[in-house]
Scaffold this motif. Structure first.
Motif, PDB file in Angstrom:
ATOM      1  N   HIS B   5      26.286 -17.758  38.136  1.00  0.00           N
ATOM      2  CA  HIS B   5      25.406 -19.028  37.796  1.00  0.00           C
ATOM      3  C   HIS B   5      24.758 -19.271  39.231  1.00  0.00           C
ATOM      4  N   GLY B   6      23.602 -19.922  39.251  1.00  0.00           N
ATOM      5  CA  GLY B   6      22.935 -20.409  40.480  1.00  0.00           C
ATOM      6  C   GLY B   6      21.981 -19.316  40.841  1.00  0.00           C
ATOM      7  N   ILE B   7      21.500 -19.145  42.122  1.00  0.00           N
ATOM      8  CA  ILE B   7      20.472 -18.406  42.436  1.00  0.00           C
ATOM      9  C   ILE B   7      21.191 -16.920  42.660  1.00  0.00           C
ATOM     10  N   GLY B   8      20.708 -15.866  41.787  1.00  0.00           N
ATOM     11  CA  GLY B   8      21.199 -14.455  41.823  1.00  0.00           C
ATOM     12  C   GLY B   8      21.558 -14.223  40.656  1.00  0.00           C
ATOM     13  N   ALA B   9      21.957 -15.107  39.774  1.00  0.00           N
ATOM     14  CA  ALA B   9      22.584 -15.047  38.539  1.00  0.00           C
ATOM     15  C   ALA B   9      21.687 -14.669  37.383  1.00  0.00           C
ATOM     16  N   SER B  10      21.963 -13.585  36.528  1.00  0.00           N
ATOM     17  CA  SER B  10      21.295 -13.217  35.212  1.00  0.00           C
ATOM     18  C   SER B  10      21.602 -14.332  34.115  1.00  0.00           C
ATOM     19  N   SER B  11      21.324 -15.628  34.371  1.00  0.00           N
ATOM     20  CA  SER B  11      21.645 -16.481  33.350  1.00  0.00           C
ATOM     21  C   SER B  11      20.633 -16.484  32.375  1.00  0.00           C
ATOM     22  N   LYS B  12      21.356 -16.542  31.207  1.00  0.00           N
ATOM     23  CA  LYS B  12      20.645 -16.318  29.936  1.00  0.00           C
ATOM     24  C   LYS B  12      19.509 -17.282  29.553  1.00  0.00           C
ATOM     25  N   ARG B  13      18.387 -17.113  29.070  1.00  0.00           N
ATOM     26  CA  ARG B  13      17.374 -17.999  28.974  1.00  0.00           C
ATOM     27  C   ARG B  13      17.530 -18.924  28.084  1.00  0.00           C
ATOM     28  N   ARG B  14      17.345 -20.302  28.664  1.00  0.00           N
ATOM     29  CA  ARG B  14      17.566 -21.492  27.343  1.00  0.00           C
ATOM     30  C   ARG B  14      16.411 -21.548  26.484  1.00  0.00           C
ATOM     31  N   GLU B  15      15.093 -21.144  26.947  1.00  0.00           N
ATOM     32  CA  GLU B  15      14.052 -21.204  25.943  1.00  0.00           C
ATOM     33  C   GLU B  15      14.182 -20.311  24.782  1.00  0.00           C
ATOM     34  N   ASP B  16      14.981 -19.415  24.941  1.00  0.00           N
ATOM     35  CA  ASP B  16      15.180 -18.387  23.802  1.00  0.00           C
ATOM     36  C   ASP B  16      15.509 -19.271  22.663  1.00  0.00           C
ATOM     37  N   LEU B  17      16.736 -20.059  22.696  1.00  0.00           N
ATOM     38  CA  LEU B  17      17.077 -20.703  21.512  1.00  0.00           C
ATOM     39  C   LEU B  17      15.900 -21.093  20.633  1.00  0.00           C
ATOM     40  N   ARG B  18      15.088 -21.567  21.018  1.00  0.00           N
ATOM     41  CA  ARG B  18      14.012 -22.160  20.195  1.00  0.00           C
ATOM     42  C   ARG B  18      13.032 -21.153  19.735  1.00  0.00           C
ATOM     43  N   PHE B  19      12.719 -20.227  20.771  1.00  0.00           N
ATOM     44  CA  PHE B  19      12.203 -18.910  20.076  1.00  0.00           C
ATOM     45  C   PHE B  19      12.632 -18.373  19.135  1.00  0.00           C
ATOM     46  N   LEU B  20      14.127 -18.107  19.310  1.00  0.00           N
ATOM     47  CA  LEU B  20      14.592 -16.981  18.323  1.00  0.00           C
ATOM     48  C   LEU B  20      14.759 -17.764  16.902  1.00  0.00           C
ATOM     49  N   THR B  21      14.652 -19.054  17.141  1.00  0.00           N
ATOM     50  CA  THR B  21      14.964 -19.913  15.536  1.00  0.00           C
ATOM     51  C   THR B  21      13.569 -20.191  14.907  1.00  0.00           C
ATOM     52  N   GLY B  22      12.507 -19.748  15.547  1.00  0.00           N
ATOM     53  CA  GLY B  22      11.261 -20.272  15.094  1.00  0.00           C
ATOM     54  C   GLY B  22      10.790 -21.952  15.345  1.00  0.00           C
ATOM     55  N   ARG B  23      11.333 -22.408  16.338  1.00  0.00           N
ATOM     56  CA  ARG B  23      11.297 -23.627  16.544  1.00  0.00           C
ATOM     57  C   ARG B  23      10.630 -23.936  17.840  1.00  0.00           C
TER      58      ARG B  23
END
Ligand code: FES
Ligand code: FES
Lengths: 161, 789
Positions: B5-23
């Protein structure tokens, strides 16, 4: 205007459409289901792919009237019943298979159709299958990787996340 | 061990949740009550005089609300240009008007003439077909060099000629450069074309204008990379709406790549028309319309000469470029072939003398402006191609020739006005060579040969200048805008934060990566930080996202604002713990007093800020909200080395990319997964340019490649898995995160690698006369090059 009735993501829906109304337009404007996108006007980009009677189709090249009585599935219907991401959707998130998200609905729908017919596709098969889906953001690397991962293949050896 | 987590982590993208569900909520997903639809009737000829427009039949068509023509815009400003270039003689560039709807003349295929507003999009389209246009076709100029010949048809009658400017850089060095060429032991010359491209974000442009008569407020929803810039340009220069009465919203945006920076006529039209008809007005571009109305990219024709001494040191570089502006000056068009191109001609090399001449030319084609890389791909391509050619002529290893001339000491002031703060070009080259197994290449080439194929390897370096900023510097260079960035950090009573940023995310994942930075600074969970962007109503004045500037400039503003938050929170914590402010430390979301076991949690402090019962009110205001504007003192300079391995089919000329490797130095990295993704996307666009894409105009100015049937977009089976690495890190020395920007590198560095590889393959196949092939390297062009005498 003619009335059309179909099943979309398991729900029966109907609406009035003109003869020229495309399925993509009916979904977006008639049903306000804006998950399906329109990226071109020559049936080339695949942003509009949905499933009709279990087959992937470009909803910009199907007339809404021709979907009368059909079972249509869109990106809005892809998550698990409890709302969590399905395997393919989750793989796209895990492997960063999307950036702006515009091509994504079509990519996910195409990927699902591919894996139904070919549960363990090779890299080459995936790339060839995606011929009709354009993505301008990802360079395809992580999309191909996500689809391989969704099919249960080990993608650890593929360079970089 | 990778961070989780934090700087340097490959955190998964939170925006993906809406884009992947058509929202997601893209501009075309917005539908306002009572909205009308506009269809633009556009010119189908490249150049013509409008003798008459008869809308009488069209007005009677079903659903038509109103038809607008150029007449309706006579008192309205044209689209402004945001950058003024001064020519070699000290004169300002020629700057023609750019009307919203054509006034008297049409100047390119796609120039909007009329706008039909109707109850439905289909009705607007049908009615547009009933408009009777009387347009007299005029001779068009398409070729840049022809356009500047005496007697060429003029795109703008009111200008002296089709020459926008003739720019020399650095003009004072010209004589010294020429002298160095006279004294050179070897001169390599190359003429090349950097072809015109269509940016092709997958989401076509959309605009929805809305007007509230009760408050006299206008709102524009638009597919933009920089809503505040649109608000300023459209409000102040076009429609005369004060900024406090104008709101611009750019919600989820489906890719930009530069093409959504600019202020377009359709945006101004929808805002204007919504007020005129007192209803919301929506426009959605079709892809065909995008091809003739989105600003296009590149389109340079260049002659480059490299002078070397007897020891193969670069002694001077001289270039002459014709840069196509198209029919009008798009928002930042004049800056692209000049300050974003000339300043990069030193590349990674210590060439002491450089002279760059650029002639910007008007033609009857779609306007050209910044597209991913903007000027820097053009610079890199010329330089890395001419060096490869020089190596071939001199019979030396192209990698060694580069290495010998690398800049190795930093800071390094180039002869073209920029100062590289830091870098290590040998390190990225070493890394690249390790990635590609160069030693094994000969065996691979032999294996290809046994199969009747020609294998080639292309290697190059690149440097770019991004994190585009210093306002003071760009102001001197002609920018009519500042290039700072802003952020407001609002901490809520219960400890969560909202960061309102002037940067805009249209695929870059800021909602995730920006949250990583702030969460890391405070030591809280990333989920407690929300990133808000894209709406002028709830974000501070910002310049937006382009030139790989979001993290380097916008992220720095956010860091500064968060630092102010932390400083204030420490004061509150000191009060709560009755300790000296200087003794307070913040770690993992806990404030402690150094040397004691006293502590208060982040949430206790934030609560105290908003429920100030026990609070130093005489010294400190309640609340916890800070804004910062960050204006850096230099660009950032990502650099690296790229390699491409290809196989050419000698029977057909078809090129297959077998592998592509990229070793980049982006300084510090916040989210490695996102950085990789940015590079992948850039590489595909660079490979697309090298092999596939081209805006081809015929001599009458018709765009021949105006749909995906003819414009060859890279598809999944045109590209390989890429090998990317960014372990070489020389942190930027002048921004707080030490970051450089990674959005454009892939598109900047990759075209020369591909072309170098193909030329290499042909030489290995015995076609040693082939020194260059212009992009795109289609099978036809490659085959022709092989078989030309
Ligand atoms: S919108 Fe259907 S293929 Fe492009
Ligand atoms: S993620 Fe943007 S087009 Fe694919």
């Amino acid at each position: 205007m003619t009335q059309v009735t179909m099943t979309v993501n398991g729900k029966t829906v109907s609406g009035d459409v003109e003869g020229r109304t495309l399925l993509a337009e009916f979904l977006r404007e008639g049903l306000k289901m804006t998950g399906t996108h329109i990226g071109c006007d020559t049936s080339q980009c695949g942003a509009c792919v949905v499933h009709m009677n279990g087959e992937a189709v470009k909803s910009c090249s199907v007339l809404a009237l021709d979907a009368e009585g059909a079972e249509v599935k869109t990106i809005e219907g892809m998550a698990n019943p409890d709302g969590s991401l399905s395997t393919i959707q989750q793989a796209f998130q895990d492997h960063h298979g999307l950036q702006c998200g515009f091509c994504t609905p079509g990519m996910v729908m195409s990927a699902a159709a591919l894996l139904k017919d070919n549960p363990k596709p090779t890299e080459r098969e995936i790339r060839e299958y995606l011929e009709g889906n354009i993505c301008r953001c990802t360079g395809y690397h992580n999309i191909v990787k996500a689809i391989m991962a969704a099919s249960g293949q080990d993608v650890g050896a593929i360079a970089a996340e | 061990m990778p961070k989780d987590h934090g700087i340097g982590a490959s955190s998964k993208r939170r925006e993906d949740l809406r884009f992947l569900t058509g929202r997601g909520r893209y501009t075309d997903d917005i539908n306002l009550m009572g909205q009308a639809y506009v269809h633009f009737l556009r010119s189908d000829m490249a150049h013509g005089k409008i003798n008459g427009i008869d809308t009488s039949e069209a007005e009677k068509m079903p659903g038509v609300i109103r038809i607008f023509t150029g007449k309706d815009f006579e008192g309205v400003g044209g689209l402004p240009c945001g950058w003024q270039v001064t020519d070699r003689h000290g004169n300002p560039m020629q700057e023609p008007p750019h009307p919203i709807l054509a006034q008297g003349k049409v100047r390119h295929v796609g120039d909007p003439i009329c706008a039909v507003v109707a109850e439905s999009a289909a009705q607007a389209r049908s009615a547009a077909e009933a408009i009777m246009l009387d347009i007299e076709e005029l001779p068009a100029v398409i070729d840049m060099k022809a356009a500047v010949q005496d007697g060429a048809p003029k795109v703008h009658d009111e200008l002296d000629s089709n020459l926008c400017y003739d720019w020399g850089f650095v003009e004072e060095n010209k004589d010294a450069v020429n002298k160095a060429f006279e004294e050179a032991a070897h001169v390599t010359t190359l003429e090349l074309v950097n072809q015109r491209l269509a940016p092709n974000a997958m989401e076509p442009r959309v605009a929805v204008g809305d007007y509230a008569p009760g408050t006299d407020e206008s709102t524009l929803y638009t597919t933009s990379q920089n809503p505040h810039v649109i608000r300023l340009l459209m409000g102040a220069f076009v429609l005369g709406i004060p900024e406090h009465k104008l709101r611009v919203v750019a919600p989820d945006v489906g890719g930009g790549f530069g093409s959504k920076i600019f202020h377009y006529a359709e945006e101004a039209f929808c805002t204007f028309a919504a007020k005129a008809i007192q209803r919301p007005v929506k426009w959605t571009a079709s892809r065909s319309e995008a091809f003739i109305s989105d600003a296009q990219g590149r389109d340079h024709v260049t002659k480059i000469e490299l002078a070397l001494d007897a020891d193969n040191n670069f002694t001077a570089l001289r270039t002459e470029t014709y840069a196509n502006m198209g029919a009008y000056l798009s928002t930042f068009a004049p800056s692209v072939p000049t300050w974003l191109h000339g300043t990069l001609m030193a590349g990674n090399y210590k060439t002491p003398l450089i002279y760059v001449n650029v002639k910007a030319v008007f033609t009857n084609t779609v306007p050209v402006d910044a597209y991913r890389g903007a000027g820097r791909p053009e610079a890199t391509f010329q330089l890395e191609r001419v060096i490869d050619k020089a190596a071939r002529e001199l019979g030396v290893d192209p990698v060694e020739l580069r290495r010998q001339n690398f800049v190795t000491e930093f800071p390094y002031a180039t002869p073209v006005a920029v100062e590289y703060d830091t870098g290590d070009y040998h390190a990225t080259m070493d890394k690249l060579l390790e990635m590609i197994d160069r030693d094994g290449f000969e065996a691979r080439a032999a294996e290809s040969k046994a199969r009747g194929k020609l294998r080639g390897l292309g290697i190059n370096s690149y440097i770019e200048a991004c994190g585009i900023a210093p306002s003071a510097l760009v102001g001197q260079l002609g920018a009519r805008a500042g290039l700072y960035e802003s952020a407001t950090v609002r901490v809520n009573a219960t400890g969560g934060l909202v960061v309102m940023t002037g940067s805009h995310s249209h695929g870059q994942g800021h909602e995730t990566s920006f949250a990583q930075v702030v969460a890391d600074m405070i030591g809280i969970d990333e989920g407690m930080v929300e990133i808000v962007h894209g709406d002028t109503a709830n974000t501070p004045m910002g310049m937006g996202t382009y030139g790989s500037r979001s993290l380097a400039v916008g992220g720095s503003a956010m860091v500064r604002a968060t630092e102010k938050i932390i400083a204030k929170a420490k004061k509150i914590a000191a009060h709560l713990m009755e300790a000296a402010e200087g003794d307070i430390e913040l770690k993992d979301g806990e404030f402690t007093v150094a040397g004691t076991d006293k502590s208060v949690a982040w949430g206790d402090v934030t609560l105290a800020a908003y429920v100030p019962h026990n609070y130093p009110l005489e010294e400190l205001e309640p609340g916890l909200e800070e804004t910062a504007f960050y204006d850096p003192n230099n660009f950032t300079y990502p650099a690296g080395a790229y390699a491409c391995e290809v196989e050419v089919d000698p029977d057909t000329g078809k090129v297959e990319i077998l592998s592509f490797a990229a070793a980049d130095d982006f300084g510090n990295i916040v989210n490695p997964m996102i950085v990789d993704g940015q590079v992948h996307g850039g590489l595909a666009q660079g490979i697309g340019q090298a092999l596939l894409e081209n805006c081809a105009y015929d001599e009458d100015g018709q765009l021949l490649s105006a749909s995906y049937m003819d414009y060859a977009m890279p598809r999944a089976d045109d590209v390989p898995f890429y090998a990317v690495d960014h372990s070489c890190q020389t942190p930027c020395t002048h921004n707080p995160l030490g970051v450089k920007g990674c959005g454009e590198a892939g598109a900047i560095g990759s075209p020369p690698a591909v072309v170098n590889a193909v030329v290499d393959a042909l030489h290995r196949g015995g076609h040693s006369h082939v020194m260059h092939i212009d992009m795109p390297l289609t099978p036809h062009r490659v085959w022709q090059a092989m078989h030309q005498a």
